[in-house]
Design an enzyme around this catalytic site. Sequence first.
Site, PDB file in Angstrom:
ATOM      1  N   ASP A   1       0.863  -1.165   0.000  1.00 49.87           N
ATOM      2  CA  ASP A   1       0.000   0.000   0.000  1.00 49.87           C
ATOM      3  C   ASP A   1       0.911   1.229   0.000  1.00 49.87           C
ATOM      4  OD1 ASP A   1      -2.245   1.627   0.521  1.00 49.87           O
ATOM      5  OD2 ASP A   1      -1.657   1.672   2.626  1.00 49.87           O
TER       6      ASP A   1
ATOM      7  N   ASP B   1      -1.641  -0.604   5.892  1.00 48.02           N
ATOM      8  CA  ASP B   1      -1.938  -0.124   7.238  1.00 48.02           C
ATOM      9  C   ASP B   1      -3.412   0.123   7.461  1.00 48.02           C
ATOM     10  OD1 ASP B   1      -2.069   2.109   5.532  1.00 48.02           O
ATOM     11  OD2 ASP B   1      -1.922   3.413   7.276  1.00 48.02           O
TER      12      ASP B   1
ATOM     13  N   ASP C   1      -6.775  -2.108   3.138  1.00 50.84           N
ATOM     14  CA  ASP C   1      -5.791  -3.112   2.758  1.00 50.84           C
ATOM     15  C   ASP C   1      -6.145  -4.497   3.294  1.00 50.84           C
ATOM     16  OD1 ASP C   1      -4.209  -1.045   1.663  1.00 50.84           O
ATOM     17  OD2 ASP C   1      -3.523  -0.568   3.676  1.00 50.84           O
TER      18      ASP C   1
END
Lengths: 1211, 353
Positions: free
Chosen positions: A426, A869, A873
């Site tokens: 990410d 995080d 995700d």
Amino acid sequence: MSRPGRIRGKLRWSNLYTFSCIRPHVLESEGGHSLQGPGFSRVVYCNEPRLHRRAPLKYPSNYISTTKYNCITFLPKAIFEQFRRVANMYFLLAAILSLTPIAPFSAVSMIAPLAFVVGLSMAKEALEDWRRFYQDIKVNTRKANVHGGDGKFCHRAWQKIQVGDVVKVEKNQFFPADLLLLSSSYDDGICYVETMNLDGETNLKIKRSLEVTLPLDEGDAFKEFKGTIRCEDPNPSLYTFVGNFEYDRQIYALDPTQILLRDSKLRNTPYVYGVVIFTGHDSKVMQNSTKSPSKRSRIERKMDYIIYILFTILVLISLVSSIGFAVKTKFGMPNWWYLQPQNTTNLYDPTRPILSGIFHLVTALILYGYLIPISLYVSIEVVKVMQAMFINQDIQLYDEEIGKPARARTSNLNEELGQVDTILSDKTGTLTCNQMDFLKCCIAGISYGVGSSEVEIAAEKLMAMDRSSVDMWENGGRDFRVSGIELEYGIIPKVEKAQKQNMIKGFNFEDDRLMSGNWLKAPDADAILLFLRILAVCHTAIPELNEETGSFNYEAESPDEGAFLVAAREFGFEFCKRTQSSVVIKEKFTFSGEPIEREFKILNLLEFNSKRKRMSVIVRDQDGQILLLCKGADSIIFERLSKNGRAHEEETIKHLNEYGEAGLRTLVLAYRKLEESEYSDWNDEFNKAKNTVGAEREGLLERVADLMEKDLVLVGATAVEDKLQKGVPQCIDKLAQAGLKIWVLTGDKMETAINIGYACSLLRQGMKQILVSTTNEDDHKEMKDNILMQITNASQRIKLEKDPHAAFALIIDGKTLAYALEDELKVQFLELAVDCASVICCRVSPMQKALVTRLVKEGTGKTTLAIGDGANDVGMIQEADIGVGISGVEGMQAVMASDFSIAQFRFLERLLVVHGHWCYKRIAQMICYFFYKNIAFGLTLFYFEAYTSFSGQSIYDDWYMILFNVILTSLPVISLGALEQDVSSEVCLQFPALYQQGPRNLFFDWSRICGWMANGLYTSLIIFFLNISIFSDQAFHAGGQTADMSSVGATMFTCIVWAVNCQIALTMSHFTWIQYLFVWGSVGTWYFFLLIYGMTSPTFSGDAHRILTEALAPAPIYWGATLLAIVTCNLPYLANVSFQRSFNPLDHHIIQEIKHYKKDIEDQHMWTRESSKARQKTKIGFTVRVEAKIRQLKGKMQKKYSTVSNHSGGS
Amino acid sequence: MSTTAASTSGAAGSADSSPPRRNSKRPKYSKFTQQELPACKPILTPKWVISAFTLISVIFIPIGVASLLASRDVVEIVDRYETDCIPESLRGEKATKLAHIQDPLSNKTCQRNLTVPKHMKQPIFVYYQLDNFYQNHRRYVKSRNDEQLRKGREANTTSGCDPEDTTSDGSPIVPCGLIAWSLFNDTYNFTRNEQSLNVNKKDISWKSDRDRKFGDNVFPKNFQNGTLIGGGSLNPNISLSKQEDLIVWMRTAALPTFRKLYGKIEVDLEANDVITVVLQNNYNTYSFGGKKKLVLSTTSWLGGKNDFLGIAYLTVGSLCLFLAMAFFIVYLVKPRRLGDPSYLSWNRNPSGH
């Protein structure tokens, strides 16, 4: 606490905002939705929680539990879980059968190890569940402010909150349950909510209450408050809500904008009141929580195959045994009068050999069960828990700033960390910290700001390196790479120092021309003034006085905006107050020299959204001048400039490009002066549009806003750095050198993603970018064809590429990805993506992240690791083979779904390269060894059968066999699995190429497994036949006694214990006192056991009574046989390994030798040179970037040199 | 769900309590948890390997020679008698042999002459050797009761002894079970030069068996009284602890060919002495075609005659010597400097990773 907020916050945002909180004024009083049918049965009596204590209105409490078991269900459920493993089931059956005479062993010898193994696994389950329980308690006992009657609010634990309760939530608190928003500190019932925990979006969302509940904004107001909510039943949909609110005999419709969801957070709003609708497991977030899929590592899956193979062998030799037995029973046994064949049971009936054979099959299956190591599972379990403990305890994975260590949340994927091939990352919060620093600006065509972004520092570094390396190259230095690397490490500390100096969050600007009022002397001070005013006025933030420092902090909707305000403050334009219709700026530096407070009347606010990509405010300054101040994306603003507003366009574009290349985010600022009449005309139209009811309203508003935002005058541009997390570029560089591929999947727009790509060295100059995007949106089919064509073209391009150094980067956006992920295109897409050095996907939805992950995982068949995080995700974290959550920020959604959590991205390097590498090797070696030792042991049982007419008698005492797996060989193998280190952690980090041993699976491929199995076979043959021959029939004692079964058995067993323990000692390359203790302790334990067992009553020990002291120890032949067996069994392994080491050494062998002879200290030059070479061929990362640059320079030099020489040759 | 530790309720309170909590999460440093325990990291260098192999051969070859010599020292006389001790007329058919051996009235006495090949130092051990006899059959091995053998008052404990646990009227058999029931009962008498050689049948079993396993207050009861007579019978007046033949027999052998100690001759035998053995050929090995052998053997420090151990030691020892030499030669021919970085994979094939 709430008082000052209340006074300060007399704001009605709804009058300001244009697009986001459109209130359907009329509908509200018109009665609610019609809520009929199933799914809409919920009734909530507000402020009357008593009514919800009894059925049918009794709803679940706000207590949440994420545990798998409770006290009562633990035993049955956990036992059931345990016996879902095929192997355990087999052992259970064996244990049950051991109660019958079929079994070759005594019942206790079967049940005890099983109980031990199952007990241990269950204890682990219990411990893990206890941890979950503890987490739950922490959540459940959080305090909330609940209305306790009579207008008094008191603190109560979250778990005690009931449906119907009125709660007051203050700023930065989480909502304890799903609430109906009644009122907020703002007059019009607006509040801001951060939903990062739910969907990962960092932008704040605006919620607003119904008009009728607005008066309920003080404790006393709730004395008499009563209302009824009828709404939908609990469901997992986060973005929908249907319900009616009955209040004062009126019915009002409710929609999602009035609902505050549990686990989202109140922001920018001092407090809100709400009434609880859904509690505990009814809440949307809990309804949404999916059980994370249980993942198994590659090694474990392969281990299953080995177990199947062993099962097959087991069945095969059992069949051989029982056929042999049946034949022997039928033809031999009638002659064996000493067995009284005429008096037998079914087990040994010569008249019914087939039946006896079938019974014998069961016996044999149990007898040879030692081939399937019962303790394998439990040993692996123990080892993995210990490995996880080492990860958790690693100080170097501990983040001092946040105070969080790494956590292995599931222990069964440790070794998978050593086999990762692709990392899917990410961006926001993972690579970057979601913190924006105001770094540069460009006003009236002049660029200000000398501070440099990390990327620029890196670029400077590059230049320095280039120079030095080119020098070296010119001076004939051959190893220019080395100097480059050294330089890199030399510069990094400097960079970090530079970062430390920057104390103000969000501001990293340095330029004396603008600071401390110097701009007043600049030639275009007017433009600068305007620029700074736009920064200070054009936003939606709220100031908040920090009482300690006396300055203001800003609650902004996005971090960019916060950075602008901080910048404005630092430049002397402190935004200090917002009222309903005005913004007050304290101007520190004025032309008059006196600080002054200026008030700007806000007439309209056309706020930012992703479609418009701009925001404007229309203000009236103190002089009565009406101004439109606008900031927006460059493409949007430039097309809206007026003819005479383009004075500095060219320079600005030039600077914007510079900023962009440096990886900065840019916005363009512009303004427009408005005439009073012009404005009022427009405002009429605007109000008309605002009051329109119906679907066309939004379009109308946009069109009207569009009319106003034109003919702008360019003022300047800002450049904000999206700060990378600490150590990210270096970490990516190392990971790339370890041979890992890195994909970035981000929800951000393409420009930002590319910026970050540059910043992380995933992209570099000279890399060929393949942008796959869609232009027209109309035809599905056409679009697909278009994308397919782009993909095939790009693949073609890569195939035709001749230059070995050429690198390609694939950049694709979410909309295109949606098509690329469809079945027809995904194969081609994946092929293309795999050929590219780096892949960046922008604007992807959480769902797409998961789909991409699945595509990579299933398409390439390699191990994937997803790191992120946010809650967005979660999908990819759960989908990937390994999910890693960043625990640095508050959102815990990703962490809860992950398998490992680390505080920062940079820890990934150590997690993979050190822990992953170790764990992979440890587990691989451990499993191989396990199979070896059990084959070595189990097959001796089989050989012996052939000498007992396959009757199912074992040569060993039952107790020996229990001890073999549980005590005599378990601890050494556990110490191997937990503590073995081929090379130290520093070496792992210095030589990233060593990591490739995992992804290439050098230590658990079939040849290695078969080698170990063959070793086991060899050992079993040697031990059995050696002993049989030595103890054949003659006396084994000077006293003339011959060896009976128990002496032969004990000797054979001694040989096995020695042989397998010596083998593990040979396997290990790292001996701490623990390994010494366990390995030699195991051997010692065997003798000790034999001694003690021999001392017990002969009814218990049987023929083993006094066996060591009386029969074996005094017999030299016993010791002779042991020594012979040890050496003979380990000889082939030793020879093989020595041969390999001497003539075909693996990398870690060489490094071990270098370390052993301390060559790394004596010849440091060699050591650094090798460590810099120890990397996989990669096309991304910092070092490669340096190399590319050097190549380019070299090429140039070459050319220059050749032209020069040509020249001289010609003259 | 959110279980973040960064609790946001009560801002003032959490601000105070956060620093100590942070510290408490910091992993405590210990060499063990950081995996930094001091360790010995032996590596297999060629020098080490060659010396290890050499060392093994240096140790093994002498051991092999010594054991081979010990084994060669042992003098062994083996006489197979099961066929020769059947009257010649009955030898042809299995059935007739069986009829002869099972007839309680037939004369089973048989005389054998053995010539001593070499001087035999006393004690000379007398063994009987059976063949094709599955003393290790599971049905057989399990068919005993150690409790009963040990304690006089446990005479009724016959579990596991099936089918030889009780007589037909239900009284327990002591010692029960198939092992005891099939007790070997050939007997041997030795004469040399018409002078009887005394066979000492004492101390032929393990001392612990006599002292602790077979009780001195346990006396045979109902033994061999049933309809089926197995092997030898026992004197009901002598306690089991003194019935050493039984004790030896009850130590079941590991393999279907086994020797058991019969007694000891405690005088030296000279070379070319002729020993006459008068034996009672009682035991039935004819139904399963097992051989019977009488063995006279001396022992060395290593036990009886078995060259295998010595040969094995010599073989392994010389194999190690060969390996040591092979490694040495290969090392001389193609030496690899230890820790030579040019063998690292990235130096060996720089292009293909």
